[in-house]
Design an enzyme around this catalytic site. Structure first.
Site, PDB file in Angstrom:
ATOM      1  N   ARG A  26       0.807  -1.219   0.000  1.00  9.96           N
ATOM      2  CA  ARG A  26       0.000   0.000   0.000  1.00  9.96           C
ATOM      3  C   ARG A  26       0.845   1.276   0.000  1.00  9.96           C
ATOM      4  O   ARG A  26       0.433   2.298   0.550  1.00  9.96           O
ATOM      5  CB  ARG A  26      -0.989   0.010   1.175  1.00  9.96           C
ATOM      6  CG  ARG A  26      -1.971  -1.168   1.158  1.00  9.96           C
ATOM      7  CD  ARG A  26      -2.787  -1.173  -0.127  1.00  9.96           C
ATOM      8  NE  ARG A  26      -3.900  -2.091  -0.078  1.00  9.96           N
ATOM      9  CZ  ARG A  26      -5.142  -1.754   0.264  1.00  9.96           C
ATOM     10  NH1 ARG A  26      -5.433  -0.533   0.570  1.00  9.96           N
ATOM     11  NH2 ARG A  26      -6.096  -2.647   0.263  1.00  9.96           N
ATOM     12  N   ARG A  30      -2.877   6.400  -0.388  1.00  4.96           N
ATOM     13  CA  ARG A  30      -3.136   6.426   1.044  1.00  4.96           C
ATOM     14  C   ARG A  30      -2.406   7.504   1.827  1.00  4.96           C
ATOM     15  O   ARG A  30      -3.005   8.429   2.316  1.00  4.96           O
ATOM     16  CB  ARG A  30      -2.800   5.072   1.681  1.00  4.96           C
ATOM     17  CG  ARG A  30      -3.843   4.045   1.380  1.00  4.96           C
ATOM     18  CD  ARG A  30      -3.678   2.871   2.271  1.00  4.96           C
ATOM     19  NE  ARG A  30      -4.968   2.297   2.635  1.00  4.96           N
ATOM     20  CZ  ARG A  30      -5.105   1.238   3.397  1.00  4.96           C
ATOM     21  NH1 ARG A  30      -4.046   0.648   3.894  1.00  4.96           N
ATOM     22  NH2 ARG A  30      -6.281   0.773   3.695  1.00  4.96           N
ATOM     23  N   ARG A  39      -6.020  11.901  -7.151  1.00  2.79           N
ATOM     24  CA  ARG A  39      -7.295  11.197  -6.981  1.00  2.79           C
ATOM     25  C   ARG A  39      -8.472  12.171  -7.052  1.00  2.79           C
ATOM     26  O   ARG A  39      -9.480  11.875  -7.697  1.00  2.79           O
ATOM     27  CB  ARG A  39      -7.265  10.475  -5.639  1.00  2.79           C
ATOM     28  CG  ARG A  39      -8.466   9.630  -5.333  1.00  2.79           C
ATOM     29  CD  ARG A  39      -8.117   8.764  -4.138  1.00  2.79           C
ATOM     30  NE  ARG A  39      -9.266   8.178  -3.535  1.00  2.79           N
ATOM     31  CZ  ARG A  39     -10.002   8.756  -2.595  1.00  2.79           C
ATOM     32  NH1 ARG A  39      -9.707   9.967  -2.189  1.00  2.79           N
ATOM     33  NH2 ARG A  39     -11.021   8.121  -2.073  1.00  2.79           N
ATOM     34  N   ASP A  76      -6.383  -2.595  -8.093  1.00  4.06           N
ATOM     35  CA  ASP A  76      -6.982  -3.240  -6.928  1.00  4.06           C
ATOM     36  C   ASP A  76      -7.202  -4.710  -7.239  1.00  4.06           C
ATOM     37  O   ASP A  76      -7.348  -5.084  -8.408  1.00  4.06           O
ATOM     38  CB  ASP A  76      -8.313  -2.576  -6.539  1.00  4.06           C
ATOM     39  CG  ASP A  76      -8.629  -2.850  -5.079  1.00  4.06           C
ATOM     40  OD1 ASP A  76      -8.194  -2.073  -4.220  1.00  4.06           O
ATOM     41  OD2 ASP A  76      -9.261  -3.882  -4.787  1.00  4.06           O
ATOM     42  N   TYR A 152     -15.028 -11.842  -1.338  1.00  6.16           N
ATOM     43  CA  TYR A 152     -15.733 -10.632  -1.770  1.00  6.16           C
ATOM     44  C   TYR A 152     -16.919 -10.970  -2.678  1.00  6.16           C
ATOM     45  O   TYR A 152     -17.953 -10.305  -2.638  1.00  6.16           O
ATOM     46  CB  TYR A 152     -14.777  -9.672  -2.495  1.00  6.16           C
ATOM     47  CG  TYR A 152     -13.916  -8.909  -1.516  1.00  6.16           C
ATOM     48  CD1 TYR A 152     -14.446  -7.879  -0.745  1.00  6.16           C
ATOM     49  CD2 TYR A 152     -12.575  -9.227  -1.342  1.00  6.16           C
ATOM     50  CE1 TYR A 152     -13.674  -7.185   0.162  1.00  6.16           C
ATOM     51  CE2 TYR A 152     -11.781  -8.542  -0.433  1.00  6.16           C
ATOM     52  CZ  TYR A 152     -12.345  -7.521   0.319  1.00  6.16           C
ATOM     53  OH  TYR A 152     -11.575  -6.847   1.227  1.00  6.16           O
TER      54      TYR A 152
HETATM   55  O1  CP3 Z   1      -0.039  -1.563  -2.677  1.00  7.09           O
HETATM   56  C1  CP3 Z   1      -0.264  -0.573  -3.381  1.00  7.09           C
HETATM   57  O2  CP3 Z   1       0.094   0.564  -3.051  1.00  7.09           O
HETATM   58  C2  CP3 Z   1      -0.868  -0.761  -4.766  1.00  7.09           C
HETATM   59  C3  CP3 Z   1      -2.258  -0.582  -4.858  1.00  7.09           C
HETATM   60  C4  CP3 Z   1      -3.236  -1.497  -4.132  1.00  7.09           C
HETATM   61  C5  CP3 Z   1      -4.525  -1.047  -3.738  1.00  7.09           C
HETATM   62  N1  CP3 Z   1      -5.232  -2.115  -3.276  1.00  7.09           N
HETATM   63  C6  CP3 Z   1      -5.021   0.329  -3.868  1.00  7.09           C
HETATM   64  C7  CP3 Z   1      -6.131   0.764  -3.002  1.00  7.09           C
HETATM   65  C8  CP3 Z   1      -3.156  -2.857  -3.799  1.00  7.09           C
HETATM   66  C9  CP3 Z   1      -1.996  -3.825  -3.945  1.00  7.09           C
HETATM   67  C10 CP3 Z   1      -4.438  -3.240  -3.280  1.00  7.09           C
HETATM   68  C11 CP3 Z   1      -4.771  -4.610  -2.876  1.00  7.09           C
HETATM   69  C12 CP3 Z   1      -6.018  -4.868  -2.138  1.00  7.09           C
HETATM   70  N2  CP3 Z   1      -7.246  -4.313  -2.322  1.00  7.09           N
HETATM   71  C13 CP3 Z   1      -6.135  -5.853  -1.135  1.00  7.09           C
HETATM   72  C14 CP3 Z   1      -5.034  -6.770  -0.686  1.00  7.09           C
HETATM   73  C15 CP3 Z   1      -4.048  -6.091   0.207  1.00  7.09           C
HETATM   74  C16 CP3 Z   1      -4.480  -5.940   1.630  1.00  7.09           C
HETATM   75  O3  CP3 Z   1      -4.437  -4.782   2.111  1.00  7.09           O
HETATM   76  O4  CP3 Z   1      -4.788  -6.927   2.279  1.00  7.09           O
HETATM   77  C17 CP3 Z   1      -7.471  -5.833  -0.660  1.00  7.09           C
HETATM   78  C18 CP3 Z   1      -8.053  -6.694   0.413  1.00  7.09           C
HETATM   79  C19 CP3 Z   1      -8.177  -4.859  -1.445  1.00  7.09           C
HETATM   80  C20 CP3 Z   1      -9.615  -4.499  -1.383  1.00  7.09           C
HETATM   81  C21 CP3 Z   1      -9.817  -3.091  -0.981  1.00  7.09           C
HETATM   82  N3  CP3 Z   1      -9.467  -2.007  -1.756  1.00  7.09           N
HETATM   83  C22 CP3 Z   1     -10.403  -2.601   0.216  1.00  7.09           C
HETATM   84  C23 CP3 Z   1     -10.902  -3.468   1.342  1.00  7.09           C
HETATM   85  C24 CP3 Z   1     -10.390  -1.198   0.144  1.00  7.09           C
HETATM   86  C25 CP3 Z   1     -11.015  -0.185   1.101  1.00  7.09           C
HETATM   87  C26 CP3 Z   1     -10.265  -0.030   2.344  1.00  7.09           C
HETATM   88  C27 CP3 Z   1      -8.851   0.463   2.160  1.00  7.09           C
HETATM   89  O5  CP3 Z   1      -7.962  -0.381   2.218  1.00  7.09           O
HETATM   90  O6  CP3 Z   1      -8.646   1.663   1.965  1.00  7.09           O
HETATM   91  C28 CP3 Z   1      -9.745  -0.848  -1.078  1.00  7.09           C
HETATM   92  C29 CP3 Z   1      -9.502   0.538  -1.554  1.00  7.09           C
HETATM   93  C30 CP3 Z   1      -8.126   0.870  -1.982  1.00  7.09           C
HETATM   94  N4  CP3 Z   1      -7.320   0.105  -2.770  1.00  7.09           N
HETATM   95  C31 CP3 Z   1      -7.463   2.098  -1.696  1.00  7.09           C
HETATM   96  C32 CP3 Z   1      -6.213   2.025  -2.338  1.00  7.09           C
HETATM   97  C33 CP3 Z   1      -5.142   3.090  -2.378  1.00  7.09           C
HETATM   98  C34 CP3 Z   1      -8.040   3.239  -0.887  1.00  7.09           C
HETATM   99  C35 CP3 Z   1      -8.914   4.083  -1.738  1.00  7.09           C
HETATM  100  C36 CP3 Z   1      -8.564   5.532  -1.549  1.00  7.09           C
HETATM  101  O7  CP3 Z   1      -8.748   6.029  -0.441  1.00  7.09           O
HETATM  102  O8  CP3 Z   1      -8.104   6.147  -2.520  1.00  7.09           O
END
Ligand code: CP3
Length: 341
Positions: A26, A30, A39, A76, A152
């Protein structure tokens, strides 16, 4: 193209490195104000994922701003259910939400096996990122593990217990395998597309591994992850199964190159369980980055000594939390980069 910094790839292959490479789960998005600006400009998370130029821009930000040894492509894990026929929405400050979920055999039959071309925005983002990086650091591609994706698809959103998804495994094991098989095929197609587009290494995220029992994990998750890593022969594969301390030995025997550890997993014990032929990745608690600089430094150095100088890729034990201070993140990265064994 030859990479100027190939520390991550050498560590993944088990070759010696001058220092321990580092990237953070991540890292893209973030915590960076620069990310939030991009964004907002494009109207939201999903638009950003689906606009290759901008996805590439935020993938490169942590390389420029934080100095990590790799870029992970901004996308994602939920693009796979969408490509198979279940679109998602990302709801502000709540998380993912699916309008349709999987409840029956007929629902599974309706799903298509995704091709990489169904997720062209991400493969395009990889191409643009590779070009823009011009060999500075490797690019990491990724996908969710079939069990995490199934969760999911059944639940339709996040959950604390994933009890609906677990119920499906207990009550409809045949259907669960049918669905996992379709997700696995889609994931292999997608990862191969990412590799053709230039991904130098790929990570499989099994974020909800820890809610299953060891027996269920082996039957419904690990075997599908192994099938994915067996079919990816082009680049090294990293497996990160959060909470699956009971699966370390099984992954040690699988074809992946790197095994990610979370902060609950003891480092020495993990080395013994997986054996000498794998690289370990991790595993600092992301909450350490709320501590003061001295505490971060001593905990980081202790971690590096426990992993030793070879076959280690520094990371966190799970993704960065959104409210982590950028300076603390950079300090963690610099501590790893400056450490001398
Ligand atoms: O790692 C990175 O920086 C690359 C981008 C990346 C994102 N999601 C961007 C994202 C990666 C590798 C993921 C993987 C992902 N997505 C996982 C597996 C990793 C883990 O944390 O266990 C999972 C379970 C998801 C599903 C997901 N996406 C959820 C549950 C959420 C909402 C909660 C959260 O984590 O913020 C997301 C949204 C998401 N994916 C954001 C980002 C940067 C946040 C959205 C934002 O605020 O812009």
């Amino acid at each position: 193209m030859k990479l100027q910094n190939d520390l991550l790839l050498r560590a993944a292959r088990g070759e010696k490195t001058e220092r321990t490479p580092i990237w953070l789960m991540r890292q893209a998005g973030r915590i960076l104000p620069e990310y939030r600006i991009v964004r907002e400009r494009c109207g939201g998370f999903k638009q950003l994922v689906e606009t290759p130029e901008l996805a590439s821009e935020v993938s490169i930000q942590p390389v420029d701003i934080l100095g990590v040894d790799a870029a992970i492509i901004f996308s994602d894990i939920l693009v796979i259910p969408e490509a198979m026929g279940l679109p998602y929405q990302m709801i502000e400050s709540t998380g993912p939400w699916f309008e349709k979920t999987i409840q029956s055999s007929a629902d599974i039959d309706k799903l298509k096996i995704a091709e990489a071309s169904d997720i062209q925005y991400t493969t395009d983002a990889i191409r643009i990122t590779k070009k823009a990086l011009n060999g500075r650091v490797p690019v990491i591609g990724f996908a969710g593990a079939p069990w995490t994706i199934l969760s999911y698809m059944i639940e339709g959103k996040g959950s604390k217990t994933f009890s609906k998804a677990k119920k499906f495994l207990y009550t409809e094991p045949k259907l669960a395998h049918k669905l996992l098989d379709k997700i696995t095929k889609s994931t292999i197609n997608y990862l191969k597309g990412q590799i053709s587009a230039g991904a130098d290494i790929v990570q499989v995220f099994d974020s909800w591994a820890g809610v299953l029992s060891p027996e269920q994990y082996s039957e419904f998750s690990a075997r599908y992850i192994s099938a994915i890593s067996d079919s990816i022969t082009e680049v090294p594969v990293i497996v990160f199964a959060k909470g699956a301390y009971f699966a370390r030995k099984e992954f040690g025997k699988s074809s992946c190159s790197v095994i990610g550890l979370d902060w609950n997993m003891d480092i020495e014990e993990s080395r013994t369980l997986v054996g000498p032929g794998k690289t370990l990745q991790g595993n600092m608690d992301p909450c350490l980055l709320y501590a003061d600089f001295d505490t971060i430094k001593s905990a980081t150095e202790k971690m590096l000594k426990a992993f030793g100088p070879h076959r280690h890729i520094a990371n966190l034990g799970h993704g960065l939390y959104p409210d982590t201070e950028k300076d603390k993140v950079k300090f963690y990265i610099d501590t790893v980069k400056n450490f001398k064994f």
